[in-house]
Structures are given as structure tokens and as C-alpha cells.
Scaffold this active site. Structure first.
Site, PDB file in Angstrom:
ATOM      1  N   GLU A 208      -4.146  12.288   7.089  1.00 41.06           N
ATOM      2  CA  GLU A 208      -3.310  11.466   6.210  1.00 41.06           C
ATOM      3  C   GLU A 208      -3.422  11.976   4.762  1.00 41.06           C
ATOM      4  O   GLU A 208      -2.417  12.170   4.081  1.00 41.06           O
ATOM      5  CB  GLU A 208      -3.785  10.016   6.315  1.00 41.06           C
ATOM      6  CG  GLU A 208      -2.750   9.000   5.916  1.00 41.06           C
ATOM      7  CD  GLU A 208      -3.254   7.573   6.158  1.00 41.06           C
ATOM      8  OE1 GLU A 208      -4.086   7.351   7.059  1.00 41.06           O
ATOM      9  OE2 GLU A 208      -2.794   6.685   5.440  1.00 41.06           O
ATOM     10  N   GLY A 235      -3.174  -0.653   3.309  1.00 39.32           N
ATOM     11  CA  GLY A 235      -3.608  -1.995   3.676  1.00 39.32           C
ATOM     12  C   GLY A 235      -4.890  -1.958   4.503  1.00 39.32           C
ATOM     13  O   GLY A 235      -5.776  -2.783   4.324  1.00 39.32           O
ATOM     14  N   GLY A 236      -4.994  -0.954   5.403  1.00 33.22           N
ATOM     15  CA  GLY A 236      -6.143  -0.888   6.295  1.00 33.22           C
ATOM     16  C   GLY A 236      -7.155   0.181   5.921  1.00 33.22           C
ATOM     17  O   GLY A 236      -8.352   0.042   6.181  1.00 33.22           O
ATOM     18  N   SER A 237      -6.684   1.274   5.321  1.00 31.38           N
ATOM     19  CA  SER A 237      -7.621   2.351   4.957  1.00 31.38           C
ATOM     20  C   SER A 237      -7.294   2.879   3.571  1.00 31.38           C
ATOM     21  O   SER A 237      -6.217   2.635   3.026  1.00 31.38           O
ATOM     22  CB  SER A 237      -7.553   3.485   5.984  1.00 31.38           C
ATOM     23  OG  SER A 237      -6.305   4.125   5.929  1.00 31.38           O
ATOM     24  N   THR A 238      -8.246   3.611   3.015  1.00 31.36           N
ATOM     25  CA  THR A 238      -8.027   4.250   1.717  1.00 31.36           C
ATOM     26  C   THR A 238      -8.444   5.711   1.816  1.00 31.36           C
ATOM     27  O   THR A 238      -9.424   6.035   2.496  1.00 31.36           O
ATOM     28  CB  THR A 238      -8.775   3.495   0.594  1.00 31.36           C
ATOM     29  OG1 THR A 238      -8.420   4.083  -0.652  1.00 31.36           O
ATOM     30  CG2 THR A 238     -10.281   3.537   0.740  1.00 31.36           C
ATOM     31  N   GLN A 239      -7.679   6.579   1.163  1.00 33.74           N
ATOM     32  CA  GLN A 239      -7.939   8.016   1.269  1.00 33.74           C
ATOM     33  C   GLN A 239      -8.234   8.626  -0.093  1.00 33.74           C
ATOM     34  O   GLN A 239      -7.633   8.223  -1.086  1.00 33.74           O
ATOM     35  CB  GLN A 239      -6.716   8.760   1.838  1.00 33.74           C
ATOM     36  CG  GLN A 239      -6.460   8.561   3.303  1.00 33.74           C
ATOM     37  CD  GLN A 239      -5.903   7.192   3.634  1.00 33.74           C
ATOM     38  OE1 GLN A 239      -6.504   6.408   4.362  1.00 33.74           O
ATOM     39  NE2 GLN A 239      -4.765   6.864   3.065  1.00 33.74           N
TER      40      GLN A 239
HETATM   41  O1  LIG Z   1       6.571   5.595   1.194  1.00 42.13           O
HETATM   42  C1  LIG Z   1       5.915   4.921   0.433  1.00 42.13           C
HETATM   43  N1  LIG Z   1       6.069   5.009  -0.895  1.00 42.13           N
HETATM   44  C2  LIG Z   1       5.331   4.284  -1.750  1.00 42.13           C
HETATM   45  N2  LIG Z   1       4.394   3.411  -1.371  1.00 42.13           N
HETATM   46  C3  LIG Z   1       4.207   3.252  -0.076  1.00 42.13           C
HETATM   47  C4  LIG Z   1       4.924   3.983   0.881  1.00 42.13           C
HETATM   48  N3  LIG Z   1       4.487   3.625   2.072  1.00 42.13           N
HETATM   49  C5  LIG Z   1       3.523   2.702   1.866  1.00 42.13           C
HETATM   50  N4  LIG Z   1       3.366   2.457   0.575  1.00 42.13           N
HETATM   51  C6  LIG Z   1       2.418   1.518  -0.020  1.00 42.13           C
HETATM   52  O2  LIG Z   1       1.262   1.482   0.806  1.00 42.13           O
HETATM   53  C7  LIG Z   1       0.696   0.181   0.772  1.00 42.13           C
HETATM   54  C8  LIG Z   1       0.602  -0.349   2.166  1.00 42.13           C
HETATM   55  O3  LIG Z   1      -0.168   0.483   2.956  1.00 42.13           O
HETATM   56  P1  LIG Z   1       0.146   0.726   4.482  1.00 42.13           P
HETATM   57  O4  LIG Z   1       0.904  -0.397   5.063  1.00 42.13           O
HETATM   58  O5  LIG Z   1       0.781   2.068   4.604  1.00 42.13           O
HETATM   59  O6  LIG Z   1      -1.301   0.706   5.097  1.00 42.13           O
HETATM   60  P2  LIG Z   1      -2.166   1.868   5.741  1.00 42.13           P
HETATM   61  O7  LIG Z   1      -1.825   3.127   5.012  1.00 42.13           O
HETATM   62  O8  LIG Z   1      -3.583   1.449   5.504  1.00 42.13           O
HETATM   63  O9  LIG Z   1      -1.782   1.900   7.181  1.00 42.13           O
HETATM   64  C9  LIG Z   1       1.608  -0.653  -0.088  1.00 42.13           C
HETATM   65  O10 LIG Z   1       1.077  -0.652  -1.387  1.00 42.13           O
HETATM   66  C10 LIG Z   1       2.910   0.102  -0.077  1.00 42.13           C
HETATM   67  O11 LIG Z   1       3.662  -0.137  -1.247  1.00 42.13           O
HETATM   68 CA   LIG Z   2      -0.028   4.168   4.198  1.00 44.20          CA
END
Ligand SMILES: O=c1[nH]cnc2c1ncn2[C@@H]1O[C@H](COP(=O)(O)OP(=O)(O)O)[C@@H](O)[C@H]1O
Ligand SMILES: [Ca+2]
Length: 462
Positions: A208, A235-239
Site C-alpha cells: 500500500e 480508517g483501519g491502518s496507517t502507512q
Molecule cells: O482517493 C482518495 N483520495 C483522498 N483521500 C482518500 C482517498 N481514498 C481514501 N481517502 C481518505 O482515506 C481515509 C479513509 O481511509 P480508508 O477508508 O481508505 O481506510 P484504510 O486505508 O485503512 O482501509 C479518509 O480520510 C479518506 O478521505
Molecule cells: Ca486507504
């Protein structure tokens, strides 16, 4: 962007057999081999010339239309030979599903350039349908309709369609995640787009970060500002992903924190790590004292020193509704909240010493929270330091001692971000750039992953 976005692999080498003592038998064989060899060489030569001169992206896209109408970027290079092709990437994130439809243009003898992106997002994420798989298909179908409108019909069957899921599905029990992916695959296979067996998957966290980094090379006009590091708070992970300058960074990194990839004929050795469970929504649950996937018992509630005193409500996360409550007024909110956050993060994050000397872009919830706190413009983004997050956290927590305001989580979120950044090794003075879009392209791993996928199709072809 001047340079290529991805490099094609050279044609495969052909092994040549030789016979040292010719006999009648071997003469016959060698004649056949000679003829075979000539034919093979011609085939390889034709393939090579096609590769070298045509430089088409992949087998399907060689049918791409010659562009004469064009958009802003393709106008710069109008030519009857300009081929246009598309790639569709679904980002199945923990809080939402998004479609990215990328349009590329390619001149003969040049590598493809991204010319346009169409983006649409739906909530909730795929993982929210873990117990109702049938329903998960509706959103996917809706987003596919956007792709059908965007991609010219004659290119549908040459346009790769891919879904990659992140933390939401990583956090689900394997069987539930698999059922959701199978449902998506079924829908994809019934679509008119180019679908391979590996079209849906759960991406690993290191990937990712890597794809986010790879994508940053490929946004239009990005030749001069290759970003050095990136932080993504989902929302669930940070990179955290960056290109180390010091050899010691890679040598002293814990295992699994480094990766390498090829681009511009160069191998990049990256520091890239994803912390599952430290995305903002998962962190909220941990700070509240809840456990992922486990509903509260009858009459139970989560009481937190990070919520406004006396505040009482319900909060839904990953399809579970939690009763939540603030503590009684007493100790200043920021102090009590920061103690809780520090305990939650204790020894969870590796501190890479070098990060304090590098420039970082920060995305996703870092951006959303900064915008919500009024620290940056919602549309334009801006620049901030760790200290700015801390000041905002202190201010927001203070105001919450009097009134919960519009977002009762903002004190918790800003405090969490302030501590997370420091745990990752950033001093309070460290500055960050915040951008949602770079040159009209969403800053996300989706672009890098699309390049990578199309590149892997190319490699299969040659
Ligand atoms: O394509 C994008 N452009 C900008 N921000 C995005 C995009 N996709 C997700 N985000 C941001 O990522 C965050 C949500 O994370 P996500 O639902 O992708 O969780 P995850 O990466 O932990 O699965 C929100 O702040 C949302 O605005
Ligand atoms: Ca994401």
C-alpha cells in the site's frame, strides 16, 4: 511529467543450442534446428521492433483509439498515432469503496502518460457487508456504471478492471473477507471489462505504501518534485513510506519494514510499513477501550477521557454500535486524553531516526482532521508542523470542556495524530505538506497500483 511512468521489460532471451561433433543424425537435427532458429530469431526480432517502436502498453490496449479530440494534456501532443487507453482501480478501503478511472495517452516510442482521472467514492466500505455479502454488490455495480460512461465502449474489453482491499478486509476473519472478494469477482467477470483471475485481492500494507510512492512519480508534471516520504492515515491502518538517504536506516529497520521496486530502470529501496489497527477509526476504538469485532455486553459502555465531559452517545464502527460516554469533568481534557493515547501507542510504533531529516507529504485522515480543525483549507491543503496539530488539539480539547461542538471526536483525533507523528520519530518542529490532489489526481495508492498492474500485464506479454 517528462520521464516514463513505468519501464517495459526487455524481450525474453532465447537459449541457443550448439552441436560440437556433427553426425548425419545431428546434421538433420541441426538443419531443423537451424530453420527453427531462424524462425525464432525473426519472431523475436519482430516482437522486439514492435516493442521498441510501438511501445504500446499491453496486449489489449494496442487496440487503443487514435486520439484527435483530446483533453488538456493530450492537446499538447496531438498526433494521429496517439493511442489512448484506460485502467480501472477499485480501492476497497475500511471506510468506503472508491473507483479510480485512469486515462493514459501514449505516443509512439514514448511511455504512457496519465492524462485524466475520474474518481467516485461510496460509503460504507466493503467490510461493512461481511454479514450480508449479497448487498455488497450494489455499490460495486453502481461504480461500474460510472466506468461504463467514462471509458469508450470500444475500449471496454481492453481496459483492465481491478479491486484491491486494504485494512477493512485485513481486519475481518479470512473466510468473511474471501466471500466478499468472491462476490466482487463474480460481478467483475460479468462486466464488459478486461478481467484476469487476480482481479480482486487484499493488498498487504507494505505494498500500500509502495504503490502510493510509485504513484507519486506518475502524476502529470511531477518530474521536479519527487516526494521523499509519505504518511497515510486510513480508517483501519496507517502507512509510512520513504526513500532513505542513510544506509543505516535500511540496515537497522525491523524485518518487514523495507521493500524495493523497479522504476525508470532503477531499483528503489524503500522503508515502507503499515500498522494495522492504527488507522484513525481503529485507534478511536482502542482509545475508547473496545476490541475490534467484539460488541459490548448488555448495559456496557465505553467511557473515555478523550470525549467531552458528560457527553453520551452511540458510535458505529465496522458495523458494531458502541455506547460511548465522556468522563466526569475534572482533569483538563487534553492532559487526560494524551495520557490515554500515549498508553495506547506505547511500543507499537518503530521510530525511524532519519525521518526528521526528510520532507513528507501527509494524506487521508491527517488531511481531513487538519481541515476540520481549520488548520488548512479544505480544498487547497497547506503546510503544517507536528506542533500545529498539538496546539489545535489543546485548543479543541479545551473548548470541549465547555461544549462538545460539532465533532465530539475531534479532541481525541487531533491528540492521537499529535502522538502518532511523534512516535513515528517526527519532532514538534517537523513540517508536512498536505494535499488531497496533485495536478487533479487523487493522492492515493490507486495510481501506482494501476501502473504496476498494467506493467505486469506487459511483462506477461513479452
Ligand atoms: O482517493 C482518495 N483520495 C483522498 N483521500 C482518500 C482517498 N481514498 C481514501 N481517502 C481518505 O482515506 C481515509 C479513509 O481511509 P480508508 O477508508 O481508505 O481506510 P484504510 O486505508 O485503512 O482501509 C479518509 O480520510 C479518506 O478521505
Ligand atoms: Ca486507504
Amino acid at each position: 511529467m517528462e520521464g516514463p511512468c513505468w519501464m517495459r521489460s526487455p524481450p525474453t532471451l532465447v537459449t541457443v543450442y550448439s552441436f560440437s561433433e556433427p553426425s548425419l543424425f545431428s546434421m538433420k537435427i541441426s538443419k531443423r534446428f537451424f530453420a527453427f532458429g531462424i524462425l525464432t530469431c525473426i519472431a523475436v526480432y519482430v516482437a522486439y521492433v514492435k516493442w521498441h517502436l510501438g511501445s504500446k502498453p499491453f496486449v489489449g490496449a494496442t487496440e487503443g483509439v487514435a486520439e484527435s479530440r483530446g483533453d488538456k494534456l493530450s492537446h499538447q501532443a496531438v498526433s494521429t498515432d496517439l493511442s489512448v487507453f484506460y485502467g480501472i482501480m477499485f480501492d476497497a478501503g475500511s471506510t468506503g469503496t472508491r473507483i479510480h478511472i485512469f486515462k493514459f495517452a501514449q505516443q509512439p516510442r514514448e511511455t504512457p502518460r496519465l492524462t485524466h482521472e475520474t474518481f467516485k467514492a461510496l460509503k460504507p466500505g466493503l467490510s461493512a457487508y461481511a454479514d450480508d455479502v449479497e448487498k455488497s454488490g450494489q455499490g460495486i455495480k453502481e461504480l461500474l456504471e460510472v466506468a461504463k460512461k467514462e471509458v469508450p465502449m470500444e475500449l471496454w474489453k481492453f481496459t483492465p478492471l481491478v479491486l484491491k482491499a486494504t485494512a477493512g478486509l485485513r481486519l475481518l476473519p479470512g473466510e468473511k473477507a474471501q466471500k466478499l472478494l468472491e462476490k466482487v469477482k463474480e460481478i467483475f467477470q460479468a462486466s464488459p471489462f478486461f478481467v484476469r483471475d487476480n482481479c480482486v485481492s487484499i493488498m498487504n500494507g507494505t505494498d500500500e505504501g509502495e504503490q502510493l510512492y510509485r504513484g507519486s512519480f506518475c502524476t502529470p508534471g511531477n518530474s521536479s518534485r519527487r516526494s521523499v516520504g509519505m504518511l497515510d492515515l486510513g480508517g483501519g491502518s496507517t502507512q509510512i513510506t520513504f526513500l532513505p538517504r542513510a544506509k543505516a536506516t535500511l540496515q537497522t529497520s525491523p524485518s518487514g519494514h523495507t521493500t524495493s521496486f523497479q522504476m525508470f530502470n532503477h531499483t528503489y529501496k524503500l522503508y515502507s510499513y503499515s500498522y494495522l489497527g492504527l488507522g484513525l477509526m481503529s485507534a478511536r476504538l482502542a482509545i475508547l477501550g473496545g476490541v475490534e469485532g467484539k460488541p459490548l455486553g448488555e448495559g456496557e459502555e465505553l467511557i473515555s477521557p478523550c470525549l467531552p465531559p458528560g457527553f453520551k452517545s452511540e458510535w458505529q464502527h465496522a458495523e458494531i454500535v458502541y455506547k460511548i460516554k465522556g468522563q466526569k469533568a475534572g482533569e483538563p481534557l487534553y492532559e487526560s486524553c494524551s495520557n490515554k493515547v500515549a498508553k495506547m501507542l506505547y511500543k507499537k510504533v518503530h521510530r525511524a531516526g532519519e525521518v526528521k531529516d526528510l520532507d513528507f507529504y501527509i494524506f487521508s485522515y491527517y488531511y481531513d482532521c487538519a481541515a476540520e480543525a481549520g488548520l488548512i483549507d479544505k480544498e487547497k491543503g497547506g503546510s503544517l508542523t507536528v506542533g500545529d496539530f498539538e496546539i489545535a488539539a489543546k485548543y479543541v480539547c479545551k473548548t470541549m470542556e465547555i461544549s462538545p461542538g460539532n465533532n465530539p471526536f475531534l479532541c481525541m483525533d487531533l491528540t492521537y495524530i499529535t502522538f502518532l507523528l511523534q512516535e513515528l520519530g517526527f519532532p514538534k518542529s517537523q513540517g508536512f505538506k498536505l494535499a488531497r490532489k496533485i495536478d487533479n489526481v487523487e493522492t492515493s495508492w490507486a495510481l501506482g497500483a494501476t501502473f504496476h498492474y498494467i506493467d505486469s500485464l506487459n511483462r506477461l506479454q513479452y
